[in-house]
Design an enzyme around this catalytic site. Sequence first.
Site, PDB file in Angstrom:
ATOM      1  N   GLN A  44      -0.391 -19.934  21.315  1.00 56.22           N
ATOM      2  CA  GLN A  44      -1.338 -19.455  20.738  1.00 56.22           C
ATOM      3  C   GLN A  44      -1.767 -17.922  21.090  1.00 56.22           C
ATOM      4  O   GLN A  44      -2.381 -17.345  20.636  1.00 56.22           O
ATOM      5  CB  GLN A  44      -2.372 -20.321  20.065  1.00 56.22           C
ATOM      6  N   SER A  58       0.524 -10.507   0.114  1.00 54.15           N
ATOM      7  CA  SER A  58       0.229 -11.983   0.431  1.00 54.15           C
ATOM      8  C   SER A  58       0.474 -12.847  -0.695  1.00 54.15           C
ATOM      9  O   SER A  58       0.551 -14.272  -0.466  1.00 54.15           O
ATOM     10  CB  SER A  58      -1.588 -11.756  -0.174  1.00 54.15           C
ATOM     11  N   THR A  64       4.198  -8.878  15.161  1.00 57.56           N
ATOM     12  CA  THR A  64       3.140  -9.536  14.954  1.00 57.56           C
ATOM     13  C   THR A  64       2.029  -8.776  14.572  1.00 57.56           C
ATOM     14  O   THR A  64       2.030  -7.483  14.921  1.00 57.56           O
ATOM     15  CB  THR A  64       2.556 -10.276  15.863  1.00 57.56           C
ATOM     16  N   THR A  67       0.762  -1.318  -0.005  1.00 60.19           N
ATOM     17  CA  THR A  67      -0.088  -0.096  -0.050  1.00 60.19           C
ATOM     18  C   THR A  67       0.774   1.155   0.193  1.00 60.19           C
ATOM     19  O   THR A  67       0.474   2.226  -0.618  1.00 60.19           O
ATOM     20  CB  THR A  67      -1.120  -0.069   1.238  1.00 60.19           C
TER      21      THR A  67
END
Length: 343
Positions: A280, A62, A168, A16
Amino acid sequence: MSKKAASILLIYTGGTIGMIKDYKTGALRAFNFDKLLERIPELSHLDCEIQTISFEEPIDSSNMTPDLWVQIAEIIEKSYQEFDGFVVLHGSDTMSYTSSALSFMFENLTKPIIFTGSQLPIGDLRTDAKENLITSIQLASLKANGKSVITEVCLYFEYKLYRANRTTKINAEHFQAFASLNYPCLAESGVHLKIHYEDLLPVNRRKKLKVYKSFNTNVAILKIFPGITPQVLNAFLNNDEIEAVVLETYGAGNVPTLKWFNACIENAIVNQKVIINVTQCSGGGVIMGAYETSSHLQKLGVISGGDITTEAAVCKLMHLLGNNISKKVLKTIFETSLRGEMS
């Protein structure tokens, strides 16, 4: 500060940040980085010289792959002696993966490699691209006694510089898109630029730079969840094509104590599969043996990921397997911090 202006190589891979809106059509098109100073004249106030290089075709993050990680690394490797620092513009979605991978690729780094991007295009009225870009270049230019202050792979976003392999992406909408929950930020941009020197990675400038370019992608991530079946676990752990699995477990590294679960893990390890235990949870880490629900994993030979992120764990695993680290010593090396990725 050094009297000589720092030279910075700006590498645009896609994302972007490199887009500009055509206000007549509303469509986004790739920005011409050769005209960077025209769009961001503030850059002329920085005490550095900027050169730019762009991927021939911008990559949506991606679509980022290990082959493209190597492409980025080779651009830096070829220009390493020529420049004082490197700023990599990258889409935010997989930026933590790419920047973590680069941290393992470069050993004995003595110059900064700073990743940044934005949530809004560079030409947007309320864009975060300008601040992210300007401050990233400023941080990459910082010198003390003629030497780079920052000597590691970092990620800069929304007023904070992080160790890349600790990050993250936590938000798809807010400008504060990244977090480093298990390690403090390395620098903060406010009225003044504040560097947290005590948190920077120690550097040995006498050692020669090494660049590792091999990755083994026969790895998988499996998130444990209530109701997971033997069929799902076996599909990952006993698949001939998968050599290693990052197991995202509950809390401090816990999994079910069911007999079939134990048997599946044991069978996989007997068959030379590498299993990494990571939490997690967003913050904290794995403490193998803290509870009965993780002590059996420890006995079976599951590797503790400590407080490593899933992104860094996958990249570290690909890196170690890709460089033919034997299964016998892989546990010891994985559980050792190589680039400050774990405590």
